[in-house]
Design a protein around this motif. Structure first.
Motif, PDB file in Angstrom:
ATOM      1  N   THR A   1     102.125 -40.678  24.935  1.00 55.82           N
ATOM      2  CA  THR A   1     102.781 -40.279  26.187  1.00 55.82           C
ATOM      3  C   THR A   1     102.854 -41.486  27.142  1.00 55.82           C
ATOM      4  O   THR A   1     101.988 -42.364  27.082  1.00 55.82           O
ATOM      5  CB  THR A   1     101.975 -39.165  26.913  1.00 55.82           C
ATOM      6  OG1 THR A   1     100.681 -39.683  27.240  1.00 55.82           O
ATOM      7  CG2 THR A   1     101.818 -37.930  26.060  1.00 55.82           C
ATOM      8  N   PRO A   2     103.825 -41.499  28.036  1.00 51.77           N
ATOM      9  CA  PRO A   2     103.949 -42.632  28.968  1.00 51.77           C
ATOM     10  C   PRO A   2     102.718 -42.817  29.861  1.00 51.77           C
ATOM     11  O   PRO A   2     102.359 -43.937  30.200  1.00 51.77           O
ATOM     12  CB  PRO A   2     105.173 -42.255  29.805  1.00 51.77           C
ATOM     13  CG  PRO A   2     105.947 -41.321  28.947  1.00 51.77           C
ATOM     14  CD  PRO A   2     104.955 -40.561  28.135  1.00 51.77           C
ATOM     15  N   LEU A   3     102.068 -41.695  30.234  1.00 59.12           N
ATOM     16  CA  LEU A   3     100.940 -41.825  31.165  1.00 59.12           C
ATOM     17  C   LEU A   3      99.735 -42.528  30.524  1.00 59.12           C
ATOM     18  O   LEU A   3      98.797 -42.934  31.227  1.00 59.12           O
ATOM     19  CB  LEU A   3     100.531 -40.434  31.686  1.00 59.12           C
ATOM     20  CG  LEU A   3     100.097 -40.364  33.145  1.00 59.12           C
ATOM     21  CD1 LEU A   3     101.141 -40.913  34.091  1.00 59.12           C
ATOM     22  CD2 LEU A   3      99.726 -38.945  33.538  1.00 59.12           C
TER      23      LEU A   3
ATOM     24  N   ASP B   1     113.892 -36.279  37.524  1.00 58.88           N
ATOM     25  CA  ASP B   1     115.170 -35.597  37.298  1.00 58.88           C
ATOM     26  C   ASP B   1     115.040 -34.124  37.673  1.00 58.88           C
ATOM     27  O   ASP B   1     113.947 -33.643  37.975  1.00 58.88           O
ATOM     28  CB  ASP B   1     115.648 -35.771  35.838  1.00 58.88           C
ATOM     29  CG  ASP B   1     114.677 -35.166  34.840  1.00 58.88           C
ATOM     30  OD1 ASP B   1     113.999 -34.179  35.173  1.00 58.88           O
ATOM     31  OD2 ASP B   1     114.579 -35.676  33.701  1.00 58.88           O
ATOM     32  N   SER B   2     116.164 -33.419  37.623  1.00 55.13           N
ATOM     33  CA  SER B   2     116.173 -32.053  38.147  1.00 55.13           C
ATOM     34  C   SER B   2     115.375 -31.085  37.268  1.00 55.13           C
ATOM     35  O   SER B   2     115.000 -30.002  37.721  1.00 55.13           O
ATOM     36  CB  SER B   2     117.622 -31.562  38.264  1.00 55.13           C
ATOM     37  OG  SER B   2     118.216 -31.637  36.991  1.00 55.13           O
ATOM     38  N   ARG B   3     115.102 -31.458  36.041  1.00 58.41           N
ATOM     39  CA  ARG B   3     114.316 -30.584  35.163  1.00 58.41           C
ATOM     40  C   ARG B   3     112.832 -30.594  35.523  1.00 58.41           C
ATOM     41  O   ARG B   3     112.051 -29.785  35.033  1.00 58.41           O
ATOM     42  CB  ARG B   3     114.437 -31.094  33.727  1.00 58.41           C
ATOM     43  CG  ARG B   3     115.023 -30.074  32.826  1.00 58.41           C
ATOM     44  CD  ARG B   3     115.164 -30.586  31.433  1.00 58.41           C
ATOM     45  NE  ARG B   3     116.500 -30.255  30.988  1.00 58.41           N
ATOM     46  CZ  ARG B   3     116.871 -30.267  29.735  1.00 58.41           C
ATOM     47  NH1 ARG B   3     116.038 -30.628  28.793  1.00 58.41           N
ATOM     48  NH2 ARG B   3     118.092 -29.936  29.408  1.00 58.41           N
TER      49      ARG B   3
ATOM     50  N   LYS C   1     111.215 -30.214  27.957  1.00 55.99           N
ATOM     51  CA  LYS C   1     110.773 -31.080  29.051  1.00 55.99           C
ATOM     52  C   LYS C   1     110.066 -32.320  28.544  1.00 55.99           C
ATOM     53  O   LYS C   1     109.704 -32.423  27.366  1.00 55.99           O
ATOM     54  CB  LYS C   1     109.846 -30.279  29.951  1.00 55.99           C
ATOM     55  CG  LYS C   1     110.596 -29.391  30.886  1.00 55.99           C
ATOM     56  CD  LYS C   1     109.765 -29.231  32.096  1.00 55.99           C
ATOM     57  CE  LYS C   1     110.411 -28.500  33.190  1.00 55.99           C
ATOM     58  NZ  LYS C   1     109.383 -27.767  33.934  1.00 55.99           N
ATOM     59  N   ASN C   2     109.811 -33.214  29.485  1.00 57.87           N
ATOM     60  CA  ASN C   2     109.283 -34.519  29.120  1.00 57.87           C
ATOM     61  C   ASN C   2     108.151 -34.937  30.052  1.00 57.87           C
ATOM     62  O   ASN C   2     108.082 -36.116  30.443  1.00 57.87           O
ATOM     63  CB  ASN C   2     110.424 -35.542  29.198  1.00 57.87           C
ATOM     64  CG  ASN C   2     110.624 -36.219  27.861  1.00 57.87           C
ATOM     65  OD1 ASN C   2     109.714 -36.224  27.021  1.00 57.87           O
ATOM     66  ND2 ASN C   2     111.785 -36.817  27.669  1.00 57.87           N
ATOM     67  N   CYS C   3     107.284 -34.020  30.415  1.00 62.25           N
ATOM     68  CA  CYS C   3     106.177 -34.318  31.332  1.00 62.25           C
ATOM     69  C   CYS C   3     105.421 -35.542  30.808  1.00 62.25           C
ATOM     70  O   CYS C   3     105.139 -35.622  29.598  1.00 62.25           O
ATOM     71  CB  CYS C   3     105.250 -33.104  31.436  1.00 62.25           C
ATOM     72  SG  CYS C   3     106.144 -31.589  31.875  1.00 62.25           S
ATOM     73  N   LEU C   4     105.106 -36.468  31.687  1.00 67.31           N
ATOM     74  CA  LEU C   4     104.646 -37.784  31.232  1.00 67.31           C
ATOM     75  C   LEU C   4     103.243 -37.767  30.622  1.00 67.31           C
ATOM     76  O   LEU C   4     102.811 -38.744  30.034  1.00 67.31           O
ATOM     77  CB  LEU C   4     104.687 -38.785  32.397  1.00 67.31           C
ATOM     78  CG  LEU C   4     106.048 -38.976  33.075  1.00 67.31           C
ATOM     79  CD1 LEU C   4     105.967 -40.010  34.186  1.00 67.31           C
ATOM     80  CD2 LEU C   4     107.112 -39.386  32.058  1.00 67.31           C
TER      81      LEU C   4
ATOM     82  N   ARG D   1     105.617 -33.243  24.660  1.00 67.98           N
ATOM     83  CA  ARG D   1     106.848 -33.547  25.414  1.00 67.98           C
ATOM     84  C   ARG D   1     107.992 -33.848  24.444  1.00 67.98           C
ATOM     85  O   ARG D   1     107.773 -34.326  23.322  1.00 67.98           O
ATOM     86  CB  ARG D   1     106.606 -34.721  26.363  1.00 67.98           C
ATOM     87  CG  ARG D   1     106.303 -36.020  25.649  1.00 67.98           C
ATOM     88  CD  ARG D   1     105.678 -37.039  26.590  1.00 67.98           C
ATOM     89  NE  ARG D   1     106.542 -37.376  27.692  1.00 67.98           N
ATOM     90  CZ  ARG D   1     107.461 -38.337  27.646  1.00 67.98           C
ATOM     91  NH1 ARG D   1     107.646 -39.057  26.550  1.00 67.98           N
ATOM     92  NH2 ARG D   1     108.211 -38.585  28.698  1.00 67.98           N
ATOM     93  N   ARG D   2     109.204 -33.593  24.926  1.00 68.29           N
ATOM     94  CA  ARG D   2     110.380 -33.745  24.064  1.00 68.29           C
ATOM     95  C   ARG D   2     110.475 -35.139  23.448  1.00 68.29           C
ATOM     96  O   ARG D   2     110.841 -35.317  22.292  1.00 68.29           O
ATOM     97  CB  ARG D   2     111.635 -33.453  24.903  1.00 68.29           C
ATOM     98  CG  ARG D   2     112.873 -33.225  24.090  1.00 68.29           C
ATOM     99  CD  ARG D   2     114.076 -33.019  24.987  1.00 68.29           C
ATOM    100  NE  ARG D   2     114.483 -34.254  25.644  1.00 68.29           N
ATOM    101  CZ  ARG D   2     114.612 -34.409  26.960  1.00 68.29           C
ATOM    102  NH1 ARG D   2     114.395 -33.401  27.776  1.00 68.29           N
ATOM    103  NH2 ARG D   2     114.965 -35.560  27.497  1.00 68.29           N
ATOM    104  N   GLY D   3     110.084 -36.150  24.227  1.00 64.51           N
ATOM    105  CA  GLY D   3     110.254 -37.532  23.782  1.00 64.51           C
ATOM    106  C   GLY D   3     109.251 -37.982  22.733  1.00 64.51           C
ATOM    107  O   GLY D   3     109.375 -39.088  22.206  1.00 64.51           O
TER     108      GLY D   3
END
Ligand code: SAH
Ligand code: SF4
Length: 364
Positions: free
Chosen positions: A232-234, A168-170, A54-57, A62-64
């Motif tokens: 992280t994006p957040l 997204d659906s994930r 997953k990629n929780c912000l 997270r994966r990213g």
């Protein structure tokens, strides 16, 4: 007597100060003592892996996030940590990690749970915290011997949930709810919780979170401050966050309010509190929390399980650390409940005389 029966009262107590704050904490701790005894339960935390699909912000693993060294504990390491907890009379463990749902992973967890029950003479309680899974997977793990599951809703406000997760659906809010439903139906003592001090979050949201946890009759709660992580994006929203001491203050108030709202449940004094204040967990216990999760992950691995920055407990999980914790609990007029799960006082998924889950009620 303090009541928090409606949103207005909740919001009031989340923000009270001075003598009123002292009274709130004392009242909440007194309720815990009356309903559960002045005991604090240990759950040895095993951080299984930082590999996540997953990629929780908000989350550092997270994966990213490509700046991270990924790891996975071996079976041997997990079993050694479980044995350590059993021999150290922790009573129970939590296996937590990034989310995976491939077949090899599902079977591995099932086998590990069985082995841990075996090595501990069926005595060690096992909580899993491995994210969203299929109902069939939850059932497999339950039948293997896990009896608690921790899946935070993160925020009960769906529009805020969408802001802190990819679209997204994930990362679907309805699926999160569905998973909590599956867990309760399966028979797990189900835990959930939220992050406190998220960007865009209001006091009203937090009051709603508490009502949500009560409405779904959750068995245990882990709530902690949101702590920003620069990879992280957040992190881009950091300017809009409450100051860190304010997030700590709010978190302790929320623990106290939840204890008043749900006197029988288990409430964790979470590690994120300790990241802000070395005595953050003790403050939560003094406000009504009754669960501590000392980290028992092998030392060489735990530095890579960085959900957020300044993660504490690098030294935790030693005998000296435990002795210190025990002393700190005595200062909070509590004692550690060695070798206990802490489940016997109440039926699963009930905060009172009603044994049905909310989902069962809806269909009867
Ligand atoms: N993958 C599983 C379990 C590991 S994450 C899951 O998501 O359920 C466990 C918890 O860590 C999450 O539920 C979230 O509430 C918390 N967490 C993640 N990033 C965080 C951050 N930056 N600050 C505070 N808590 C965080
Ligand atoms: Fe993965 Fe859990 Fe972090 Fe989300 S919060 S990225 S599911 S470890």
């Amino acid at each position: 007597m303090i009541t928090v029966t409606d949103k207005r009262e909740l919001a009031y107590y989340l923000n009270c100060a001075g003598q009123e704050e002292k009274d709130l904490f004392q009242y909440a701790a007194g309720l815990r003592n009356r309903h559960l005894g002045n005991k604090v339960y240990l759950r040895g935390l095993i951080e299984l892996s930082n590999i996540c699909r997953k990629n929780c912000l908000y989350c550092g693993i997270r994966r990213g996030n490509t700046t991270l060294v990924r790891y996975e504990l071996t079976d041997r390491e997990v079993l050694a940590a479980a044995r350590y907890a059993w021999e150290g009379k922790y009573g129970s463990i939590v296996i937590q990690g990034g989310e995976r749902n491939d077949r090899a992973f599902v079977l591995r967890i099932e086998a590990l749970v069985k082995k841990i029950k075996q090595l501990s003479n069926q005595e060690l309680g096992i909580t899993l915290s491995l994210g969203e899974q299929r109902a069939e997977t939850y059932r497999r793990w339950f039948e293997a011997g896990a009896h608690r599951y921790l899946l935070r809703i993160e925020t009960s406000n769906e529009s805020l949930y969408k802001k802190i997760h990819p679209d997204d659906s994930r990362h679907s809010f309805p699926n999160r709810l569905k998973c909590l439903e599956h867990l309760q139906k399966c028979g797990y003592r189900t835990g959930s919780g939220v992050m406190i001090g998220l960007p865009f979050q209001t006091t009203e949201d937090l009051a709603d979170d508490l009502s949500f946890l009560k409405d779904i009759r959750i068995d245990m709660v882990g709530m902690g401050p949101y702590l920003e992580h620069e990879s992280t994006p957040l992190y881009a929203c950091r300017q809009s966050l409450l100051p860190v001491p304010e997030r700590l203050r709010l978190s302790i108030h929320i623990v106290a309010c939840l204890r008043i709202l749900m006197p029988h449940i288990h409430i964790a004094a979470t590690t994120a509190l300790q990241a802000i204040d070395p005595l953050g967990r003790e403050k939560a216990v003094a406000a009504g929390a009754d669960v501590l999760m000392p980290n028992i992950t092998p030392f060489s691995k735990r530095k890579n399980y960085t959900l957020y920055r300044n993660k504490p407990c690098i030294e935790e999980g030693t005998e000296e650390g435990l002795r210190q914790l025990s002393e700190n609990m005595a200062a909070c007029r509590c004692r550690i409940a060695w070798n206990e799960w802490g489940d016997s006082l109440k039926p699963a998924t009930s905060d009172g005389p009603d044994h049905l889950t909310p989902w069962e009620e809806a269909t009867t």
